[in-house]
Design a protein around this motif. Structure first.
Motif, PDB file in Angstrom:
ATOM      1  N   GLU A 155       0.832  -1.209   0.000  1.00 58.18           N
ATOM      2  CA  GLU A 155       0.000   0.000   0.000  1.00 58.18           C
ATOM      3  C   GLU A 155       0.858   1.246   0.000  1.00 58.18           C
ATOM      4  N   ILE A 156       1.894   1.218   0.831  1.00 60.76           N
ATOM      5  CA  ILE A 156       2.792   2.387   0.904  1.00 60.76           C
ATOM      6  C   ILE A 156       3.430   2.624  -0.451  1.00 60.76           C
ATOM      7  N   ASN A 208       2.307   1.804  -3.352  1.00 66.16           N
ATOM      8  CA  ASN A 208       1.314   2.346  -4.292  1.00 66.16           C
ATOM      9  C   ASN A 208       1.087   3.833  -4.041  1.00 66.16           C
ATOM     10  N   ALA A 209       1.042   4.203  -2.765  1.00 64.48           N
ATOM     11  CA  ALA A 209       0.853   5.628  -2.440  1.00 64.48           C
ATOM     12  C   ALA A 209       2.057   6.438  -2.917  1.00 64.48           C
ATOM     13  N   LYS A 210       3.214   5.856  -2.716  1.00 62.42           N
ATOM     14  CA  LYS A 210       4.437   6.558  -3.176  1.00 62.42           C
ATOM     15  C   LYS A 210       4.402   6.729  -4.683  1.00 62.42           C
ATOM     16  N   LYS A 270       1.791   6.996  -6.476  1.00 64.51           N
ATOM     17  CA  LYS A 270       0.810   8.058  -6.779  1.00 64.51           C
ATOM     18  C   LYS A 270       1.450   9.440  -6.596  1.00 64.51           C
ATOM     19  N   ILE A 271       2.134   9.614  -5.503  1.00 61.96           N
ATOM     20  CA  ILE A 271       2.771  10.920  -5.237  1.00 61.96           C
ATOM     21  C   ILE A 271       3.845  11.189  -6.279  1.00 61.96           C
ATOM     22  N   GLU A 328       2.125  12.358  -9.286  1.00 58.36           N
ATOM     23  CA  GLU A 328       1.654  13.742  -9.109  1.00 58.36           C
ATOM     24  C   GLU A 328       2.810  14.723  -9.209  1.00 58.36           C
ATOM     25  N   GLN A 356       2.586  17.224   2.132  1.00 57.45           N
ATOM     26  CA  GLN A 356       2.198  15.806   2.187  1.00 57.45           C
ATOM     27  C   GLN A 356       3.428  14.931   2.405  1.00 57.45           C
ATOM     28  N   TYR A 369       4.479  12.877   5.942  1.00 54.28           N
ATOM     29  CA  TYR A 369       4.844  11.451   6.000  1.00 54.28           C
ATOM     30  C   TYR A 369       6.160  11.269   6.732  1.00 54.28           C
TER      31      TYR A 369
END
Lengths: 212, 416
Positions: free
Chosen positions: B247-248, B250-252, B254-255, B258, B291, B295
């Protein structure tokens, strides 16, 4: 217009930060709490007037988001809850429906953006995905299993013997033998242990052991 | 010549014939009883059946040949005709033969000592029966073969044999199991009572080669399965962390995406952007930067007590702790329940948690500054907590005082 108070319950900092960003960037919503332990979520609801919760299924220390949701729903039935998870465990959706949770969102499925789900739930809809994420289990996918087969697979992951599975599911031992043989043939795994490992690794079956 | 008194001329011949047959049968039985070692009564019956048969034959044979009765007729003494006497003796002889044969055939339902020995020798298991001095009363061929392999001789003294078994047994096994001539044998000894009331020992040797080999295979597989189990348990423990790590990641991603988009937009906007667009871009950068900083800067609370203190603080309740508060499900449940009571029923804003040790018990007390009720009942959450305490062999009680206090006592050994 009064803002909608939102609480985020997510144990992983990165996804939590993302959700915080989404909520804070929308003027309609007010972030009242962002926590990582579902076991204290109901405490935050007591005086903060939480209208909407984004709740992860398994949070810090194995605390169950579904159990916390059930408790919150019993105390504050008007509080809307959206379960967010990346685990394709097939029973989560049904459990969420049984509790009366308004929304369910798979992080990986990308069927709909999370904020779209939030908007629709706030508007009064119940938003659930059309299907669980498809995961590969050996030679087949999670879609290929029937409900009964999933029940047998859950018992296999729990480490039950054939006799125990038969007793749990009110079937004969011979039927269980036959079902397990079919499952091994379907998935192409040579042993139950390997099948159990594959099931847990894919997240299709989460043992209650891991949810405290 | 006296009247023979036989009814018809052929009667003597018939009696003679029958008597001849009986004589042969009796002689055969008599001789056989000696050869086969039958009991004496069998011999006596054969003999007693032989005598009247012989007499009858003699009288009847001579009478049929000469039509004369040369032996003084007993009928003169007994007052009965000769033929009646002969007939009677024939019947008696026949009866004795029948009885004799019955007894003989009855013996076929009984076994002789030799038969027993023969049968025991043929058994696939070894048997030895011996008295309390080690003197053998019975041993069969199989046991002797085993003794020969182990001792180089037949079983002479059972205690010496037992000693040898003890020395040569497979040490890892709790039973007396030996590997003899490519086979596994188990030796079992027990005390028995003989027919005359004396007690003796019985040693049985059973060939368990098949079962033992299967057992060995099962043990090996057990070791392998146990390792698999351990691996699976370790895997289960890690799977949640692994999923979280995914999950982490995947979030990374995404960021990262972005950030990439922002860079592209920034590059495009450098020349032609309006001030409003530039402000929006700066805000986006600011958000993304915060953001990422969020983290990095986030400190994770490590225990439930820290989480619940933070939660309580958010709703205006302070939690003060004294002593070490273990992170156990029952402790966490109690603190949670007490906090809920503090807010819902007591309307308090301060909760005190104290831990202590009293002998073999761990004591946890939770009190709050809320309103005191007149009576208290264990229902709902408190009842569940009380049931949970009992599962830990502990107890939950409400302590009366100037503050509402719940006290949990658990034996230290149940704390885990």
């Amino acid at each position: 217009m009064e803002k909608i108070n939102v609480m985020i319950v997510e144990d992983q900092a990165m996804p939590r930060a993302l959700f915080e960003m989404y909520i804070k960037s929308n003027e309609k919503y007010n972030l009242v709490a962002s926590i990582d332990n579902a076991n204290v979520a109901d405490i935050y609801c007591m005086k903060n007037g939480v209208d909407l919760i984004l709740m992860d299924v398994i949070t810090k220390g194995g605390a169950s988001g579904l159990e916390a949701s059930e408790k919150i729903k019993s105390m504050y039935p008007d509080t809307k809850i959206i379960i967010v998870t990346s685990m394709p465990e097939h029973s989560f959706i049904q459990k969420a429906k049984d509790i009366g949770i308004e929304g369910f969102w798979y992080k990986e499925l990308n069927e709909m953006a999370i904020m779209d789900v939030v908007e629709r739930v706030v508007a009064g809809e119940r938003v659930y995905p059309s299907s669980t994420p498809k995961v590969q289990i050996g030679l087949c996918t999670s879609d290929d299993f029937t409900e009964r087969e999933l029940e047998v697979l859950r018992c296999i992951v729990k480490g039950y013997t054939d006799k125990e599975i038969a007793s749990e599911l009110y079937l004969s031992v011979e039927t269980i033998h036959s079902k397990i043989k079919d499952l091994l043939s379907k998935t192409g795994y040579k042993s139950r242990t390997r099948l159990a490992v594959a099931l847990m690794g894919s997240g299709l079956i989460i043992d209650d052991y891991q949810i405290k | 010549m006296r009247n023979l008194g036989y009814p018809g001329s052929s009667a003597p011949f018939v009696f003679a014939l029958v008597s001849a047959i009986l004589i042969n049968a009796c002689m055969y039985s008599f001789i056989r009883s000696f050869v086969m070692g039958y009991k004496k009564r069998v011999r006596y019956i054969s003999f007693f059946a032989f005598i009247p048969s012989l007499f009858n034959f003699s009288v009847s044979a001579i009478a049929s040949l000469s039509n004369k009765f040369i032996i003084p007729s007993f009928s003169w003494v007994l007052g009965i005709p000769n033929w009646v006497l002969c007939l009677s003796m024939t019947v008696v002889a026949v009866a004795l033969c029948i009885v004799h044969n019955y007894i003989r055939y009855e013996k076929y339902n009984l076994i002789s000592r030799n038969s027993i020995k023969e049968a025991i020798d043929r058994l696939p298991m070894g048997i030895s029966i011996y008295n309390h001095s080690g003197v053998l009363l019975l041993t069969n061929r199989t046991m002797n073969d085993i003794a020969f392999t182990l001792l180089g001789d037949e079983v002479k003294n059972a205690f010496v044999f037992e000693q040898c078994l003890e020395e040569k047994r497979i040490v890892e096994e709790s039973d007396t199991i030996l590997y003899i001539n490519d086979a596994y044998w188990i030796f079992q000894k027990r005390e028995i009572t003989l027919s005359h009331g004396a007690s003796a020992y019985e040693m049985i040797a059973t060939n368990i080669t098949e079962e033992y080999k299967i057992n060995l295979t099962l043990r090996e597989e057990s070791v392998v399965l146990s390792k698999y189990n351990q691996d699976l348990r370790r895997y289960r423990n890690n799977i949640v962390k692994v999923t979280a790590d995914e999950e982490i990641l995947n979030a990374k991603i995404k960021i990262h995406d972005e950030l990439g988009e922002l860079l592209l937009v920034t590059k495009n906007m450098q020349e032609n952007a309006t001030s409003a667009e530039k402000e929006s871009l700066i805000r986006s950068w600011d958000t993304t930067y915060k953001q990422l900083r969020n983290y990095e800067a986030q400190e994770e609370t490590v225990s439930f007590i820290d989480d619940i203190k933070e939660a309580a603080s958010s709703i205006g309740v302070s939690i003060i702790t004294y002593g070490e508060i273990p992170n156990l499900p029952i402790i966490n449940t109690m603190i949670h329940e007490c906090l809920t009571n503090t807010i819902k029923h007591g309307k308090g804003n301060e909760m005190t948690i104290t831990s202590s040790i009293d002998g073999r018990y761990f004591i946890l007390s939770c009190s709050n500054n809320g309103e005191l009720a007149k009576t208290y009942k264990f229902k709902g959450g408190l009842k569940s907590l009380q049931d949970l305490a009992e599962k830990y062999d502990g107890k939950l009680e409400i302590v009366k005082g100037d503050r509402f206090t719940i006290q949990l006592s658990i034996p230290k050994e149940r704390m885990g």
